[in-house]
Design a protein around this motif. Structure first.
Motif, PDB file in Angstrom:
ATOM      1  N   GLN A 255       0.819  -1.034  -0.047  1.00  0.00           N
ATOM      2  CA  GLN A 255      -0.019  -0.151   0.054  1.00  0.00           C
ATOM      3  C   GLN A 255       0.945   1.239  -0.130  1.00  0.00           C
ATOM      4  OE1 GLN A 255      -3.592   0.008  -0.118  1.00  0.00           O
ATOM      5  NE2 GLN A 255      -2.972   2.003  -1.017  1.00  0.00           N
ATOM      6  N   TRP A 256       1.961   1.273   0.843  1.00  0.00           N
ATOM      7  CA  TRP A 256       2.956   2.303   0.577  1.00  0.00           C
ATOM      8  C   TRP A 256       3.514   2.459  -0.645  1.00  0.00           C
ATOM      9  CZ3 TRP A 256       7.919   2.540  -0.960  1.00  0.00           C
ATOM     10  CH2 TRP A 256       8.395   3.821  -0.504  1.00  0.00           C
ATOM     11  N   PHE A 257       3.973   1.394  -1.459  1.00  0.00           N
ATOM     12  CA  PHE A 257       4.276   1.645  -2.683  1.00  0.00           C
ATOM     13  C   PHE A 257       3.322   2.142  -3.617  1.00  0.00           C
ATOM     14  CE2 PHE A 257       4.964   0.065  -7.088  1.00  0.00           C
ATOM     15  CZ  PHE A 257       6.750   0.090  -7.058  1.00  0.00           C
ATOM     16  N   ILE A 258       2.003   1.730  -3.558  1.00  0.00           N
ATOM     17  CA  ILE A 258       0.885   2.028  -4.361  1.00  0.00           C
ATOM     18  C   ILE A 258       0.917   3.773  -4.154  1.00  0.00           C
ATOM     19  CG2 ILE A 258      -1.526   2.194  -4.677  1.00  0.00           C
ATOM     20  CD1 ILE A 258      -1.292  -0.879  -4.171  1.00  0.00           C
ATOM     21  N   ASP A 259       0.638   4.156  -2.951  1.00  0.00           N
ATOM     22  CA  ASP A 259       0.576   5.685  -2.492  1.00  0.00           C
ATOM     23  C   ASP A 259       1.549   6.336  -2.958  1.00  0.00           C
ATOM     24  OD1 ASP A 259      -1.914   4.781  -1.525  1.00  0.00           O
ATOM     25  OD2 ASP A 259      -1.217   4.534   0.692  1.00  0.00           O
ATOM     26  N   ASN A 260       2.887   5.872  -3.004  1.00  0.00           N
ATOM     27  CA  ASN A 260       4.167   6.865  -2.823  1.00  0.00           C
ATOM     28  C   ASN A 260       4.939   6.728  -4.224  1.00  0.00           C
ATOM     29  OD1 ASN A 260       4.322   8.080  -0.138  1.00  0.00           O
ATOM     30  ND2 ASN A 260       3.882   5.967   0.205  1.00  0.00           N
ATOM     31  N   VAL A 261       4.836   5.611  -4.773  1.00  0.00           N
ATOM     32  CA  VAL A 261       5.621   5.353  -6.091  1.00  0.00           C
ATOM     33  C   VAL A 261       5.147   5.274  -7.371  1.00  0.00           C
ATOM     34  CG1 VAL A 261       7.615   3.760  -6.971  1.00  0.00           C
ATOM     35  CG2 VAL A 261       7.457   4.225  -4.305  1.00  0.00           C
ATOM     36  N   LEU A 262       3.901   4.366  -7.141  1.00  0.00           N
ATOM     37  CA  LEU A 262       3.064   3.958  -8.457  1.00  0.00           C
ATOM     38  C   LEU A 262       3.013   5.070  -9.633  1.00  0.00           C
ATOM     39  CD1 LEU A 262       2.178   1.414 -10.019  1.00  0.00           C
ATOM     40  CD2 LEU A 262      -0.121   1.663  -8.972  1.00  0.00           C
ATOM     41  N   ASP A 263       2.448   5.980  -9.135  1.00  0.00           N
ATOM     42  CA  ASP A 263       2.203   7.253 -10.099  1.00  0.00           C
ATOM     43  C   ASP A 263       3.399   7.844 -10.818  1.00  0.00           C
ATOM     44  OD1 ASP A 263      -0.681   7.087 -10.153  1.00  0.00           O
ATOM     45  OD2 ASP A 263      -0.730   8.404  -8.494  1.00  0.00           O
ATOM     46  N   LYS A 264       4.588   7.399 -10.186  1.00  0.00           N
ATOM     47  CA  LYS A 264       5.784   8.368 -10.588  1.00  0.00           C
ATOM     48  C   LYS A 264       6.697   7.419 -11.543  1.00  0.00           C
ATOM     49  CE  LYS A 264       5.943  10.919  -6.369  1.00  0.00           C
ATOM     50  NZ  LYS A 264       5.189  10.383  -5.206  1.00  0.00           N
ATOM     51  N   VAL A 265       6.085   6.156 -11.880  1.00  0.00           N
ATOM     52  CA  VAL A 265       6.822   5.056 -12.565  1.00  0.00           C
ATOM     53  C   VAL A 265       6.132   4.683 -13.602  1.00  0.00           C
ATOM     54  CG1 VAL A 265       8.734   4.575 -10.849  1.00  0.00           C
ATOM     55  CG2 VAL A 265       6.709   3.277 -11.038  1.00  0.00           C
ATOM     56  N   ASP A 266       6.522   4.085 -14.884  1.00  0.00           N
ATOM     57  CA  ASP A 266       6.002   3.515 -15.856  1.00  0.00           C
ATOM     58  C   ASP A 266       6.084   2.005 -15.756  1.00  0.00           C
ATOM     59  OD1 ASP A 266       4.523   3.165 -18.308  1.00  0.00           O
ATOM     60  OD2 ASP A 266       6.106   3.283 -19.429  1.00  0.00           O
ATOM     61  N   ILE A 267       5.322   1.584 -15.003  1.00  0.00           N
ATOM     62  CA  ILE A 267       5.010  -0.061 -14.721  1.00  0.00           C
ATOM     63  C   ILE A 267       3.693  -0.691 -14.706  1.00  0.00           C
ATOM     64  CG2 ILE A 267       7.229   0.098 -13.125  1.00  0.00           C
ATOM     65  CD1 ILE A 267       5.284  -0.430 -10.901  1.00  0.00           C
ATOM     66  N   ARG A 268       3.751  -1.668 -14.835  1.00  0.00           N
ATOM     67  CA  ARG A 268       2.595  -2.644 -14.538  1.00  0.00           C
ATOM     68  C   ARG A 268       2.844  -3.391 -13.500  1.00  0.00           C
ATOM     69  NH1 ARG A 268       0.984  -7.402 -18.555  1.00  0.00           N
ATOM     70  NH2 ARG A 268       1.822  -8.565 -17.021  1.00  0.00           N
ATOM     71  N   LEU A 269       1.872  -3.091 -12.353  1.00  0.00           N
ATOM     72  CA  LEU A 269       2.186  -3.752 -11.094  1.00  0.00           C
ATOM     73  C   LEU A 269       0.984  -4.892 -11.038  1.00  0.00           C
ATOM     74  CD1 LEU A 269       3.204  -3.860  -8.115  1.00  0.00           C
ATOM     75  CD2 LEU A 269       1.525  -2.261  -7.417  1.00  0.00           C
ATOM     76  N   GLN A 270       1.522  -6.062 -10.909  1.00  0.00           N
ATOM     77  CA  GLN A 270       0.808  -7.248 -10.490  1.00  0.00           C
ATOM     78  C   GLN A 270       1.106  -7.662  -8.890  1.00  0.00           C
ATOM     79  OE1 GLN A 270       2.644 -10.032 -13.194  1.00  0.00           O
ATOM     80  NE2 GLN A 270       0.840  -9.812 -14.635  1.00  0.00           N
ATOM     81  N   ILE A 271      -0.080  -8.016  -8.320  1.00  0.00           N
ATOM     82  CA  ILE A 271      -0.237  -8.200  -6.923  1.00  0.00           C
ATOM     83  C   ILE A 271      -0.814  -9.637  -6.919  1.00  0.00           C
ATOM     84  CG2 ILE A 271      -1.126  -7.791  -4.738  1.00  0.00           C
ATOM     85  CD1 ILE A 271      -1.002  -4.832  -5.580  1.00  0.00           C
ATOM     86  N   ALA A 272      -0.187 -10.694  -6.489  1.00  0.00           N
ATOM     87  CA  ALA A 272      -0.731 -12.040  -6.246  1.00  0.00           C
ATOM     88  C   ALA A 272      -0.700 -12.576  -4.945  1.00  0.00           C
ATOM     89  CB  ALA A 272       0.428 -12.934  -7.295  1.00  0.00           C
ATOM     90  N   GLY A 273      -1.336 -13.431  -4.573  1.00  0.00           N
ATOM     91  CA  GLY A 273      -1.685 -13.849  -3.372  1.00  0.00           C
ATOM     92  C   GLY A 273      -2.889 -13.075  -2.549  1.00  0.00           C
ATOM     93  N   LYS A 274      -2.921 -13.518  -1.420  1.00  0.00           N
ATOM     94  CA  LYS A 274      -4.161 -13.023  -0.439  1.00  0.00           C
ATOM     95  C   LYS A 274      -4.047 -11.420  -0.309  1.00  0.00           C
ATOM     96  CE  LYS A 274      -5.471 -17.355   1.688  1.00  0.00           C
ATOM     97  NZ  LYS A 274      -5.570 -17.852   3.067  1.00  0.00           N
ATOM     98  N   ALA A 275      -2.835 -11.051  -0.420  1.00  0.00           N
ATOM     99  CA  ALA A 275      -2.808  -9.560  -0.289  1.00  0.00           C
ATOM    100  C   ALA A 275      -3.755  -8.814  -1.468  1.00  0.00           C
ATOM    101  CB  ALA A 275      -1.397  -9.230  -0.092  1.00  0.00           C
ATOM    102  N   SER A 276      -3.743  -9.342  -2.394  1.00  0.00           N
ATOM    103  CA  SER A 276      -4.492  -9.108  -3.643  1.00  0.00           C
ATOM    104  C   SER A 276      -5.981  -8.752  -3.468  1.00  0.00           C
ATOM    105  CB  SER A 276      -4.122  -9.932  -4.900  1.00  0.00           C
ATOM    106  OG  SER A 276      -4.883  -9.560  -6.028  1.00  0.00           O
ATOM    107  N   GLU A 277      -6.387 -10.095  -2.690  1.00  0.00           N
ATOM    108  CA  GLU A 277      -8.043  -9.935  -2.266  1.00  0.00           C
ATOM    109  C   GLU A 277      -8.496  -8.677  -1.412  1.00  0.00           C
ATOM    110  OE1 GLU A 277      -9.884 -11.966  -3.968  1.00  0.00           O
ATOM    111  OE2 GLU A 277      -8.130 -12.705  -5.041  1.00  0.00           O
ATOM    112  N   VAL A 278      -7.463  -8.350  -0.610  1.00  0.00           N
ATOM    113  CA  VAL A 278      -7.720  -7.253   0.351  1.00  0.00           C
ATOM    114  C   VAL A 278      -7.483  -5.950  -0.430  1.00  0.00           C
ATOM    115  CG1 VAL A 278      -6.703  -6.302   2.355  1.00  0.00           C
ATOM    116  CG2 VAL A 278      -6.843  -8.765   2.089  1.00  0.00           C
ATOM    117  N   LEU A 279      -6.206  -5.948  -0.917  1.00  0.00           N
ATOM    118  CA  LEU A 279      -6.099  -4.450  -1.485  1.00  0.00           C
ATOM    119  C   LEU A 279      -7.255  -4.308  -2.694  1.00  0.00           C
ATOM    120  CD1 LEU A 279      -2.205  -5.026  -1.589  1.00  0.00           C
ATOM    121  CD2 LEU A 279      -3.373  -3.433  -0.371  1.00  0.00           C
TER     122      LEU A 279
END
Length: 172
Positions: free
Chosen positions: A22-46
Motif C-alpha cells: 500500500q505504501w508503494f501504491i501511494d508513494n511510488v506507483l504514479d511516478k513510474v511507468d510499470i504494470r504492477l501485478q499483485i498475487a496472493g491473499k494481499a491481492s484480495e484485500v487490496l
C-alpha cells in the motif's frame, strides 16, 4: 520506449505485506511507468481498497512459477516484520531482479548491488525502477539464481545442516 516493466508483488494478507505494498501504491506507483501485478491473499484485500489502472490483481495463482518467470522485477517493499522473507528466496530461485527494502533482505547473505537494488524511500524505488526500465536488463539474473543454488536451495541447506549436526563427519 517499449512497454512498461512488469513488477510483481507476492504476499499473503499479513499486515507487513499490506502495509508495504500500500505504501508503494501511494508513494511510488504514479511516478513510474510499470504494470504492477499483485498475487496472493494481499491481492484480495487490496483490490477492495485501491483501484488503479496500473494494477493487475491476480489473487490466488495456482502456478506462481509462470507469474514470477514472466515478471521483469520482483518488488519487496517490506518495512515491518522480522526474519527472512520467503518472497526473496522465491525471487532468487527464479533468478529475478529484486527491488526491496533493507528489511526485505534481512538475513540473506547476498551482494545487494547485484541482486537488484535496496530501496528504502520513494525516490530510491523510483530511481531503481527507472534505471531498470531504461537499461532493459534481461529478466533473468544469473547471480540471484546462483545465490539460491549455492546458499538457499534444499541441497545447499542440507549440506550446512549436515555440517552442523554431524560435524561434517557423516555422509548421507
Amino acid at each position: 520506449m517499449g512497454s512498461p516493466l512488469t513488477c510483481l508483488f507476492v504476499g499473503d494478507a499479513w499486515f507487513a505485506n499490506l502495509h508495504g505494498i500500500q505504501w508503494f501504491i501511494d508513494n511510488v506507483l504514479d511516478k513510474v511507468d510499470i504494470r504492477l501485478q499483485i498475487a496472493g491473499k494481499a491481492s484480495e484485500v487490496l483490490k477492495q481498497q485501491s483501484t488503479h489502472e496500473k494494477i493487475e490483481y491476480l489473487g490466488f495463482v495456482p502456478n506462481l512459477s509462470t507469474v514470477i518467470i514472466d515478471a521483469d522485477i520482483v518488488l519487496a517493499p517490506i518495512f515491518k516484520g522480522g526474519g527472512m522473507k520467503v518472497k526473496i528466496c522465491e525471487a532468487l530461485m527464479f533468478g529475478k531482479h529484486i527491488l526491496g527494502t533493507e528489511e526485505a533482505f534481512n538475513g540473506y547473505e547476498i551482494d545487494l548491488e547485484k541482486v537488484g537494488a535496496v530501496c528504502n524511500t520513494e525516490i530510491e524505488f523510483v530511481n531503481a525502477i527507472n534505471k531498470f526500465s531504461n537499461s532493459r536488463e534481461e529478466k533473468f539474473n544469473e547471480y540471484n539464481r546462483n545465490c539460491f543454488l549455492n546458499k538457499y536451495s534444499f541441497q545447499a541447506t542440507y549440506k550446512e545442516f549436515n555440517k552442523v549436526l554431524f560435524d561434517g563427519n557423516q555422509q548421507q
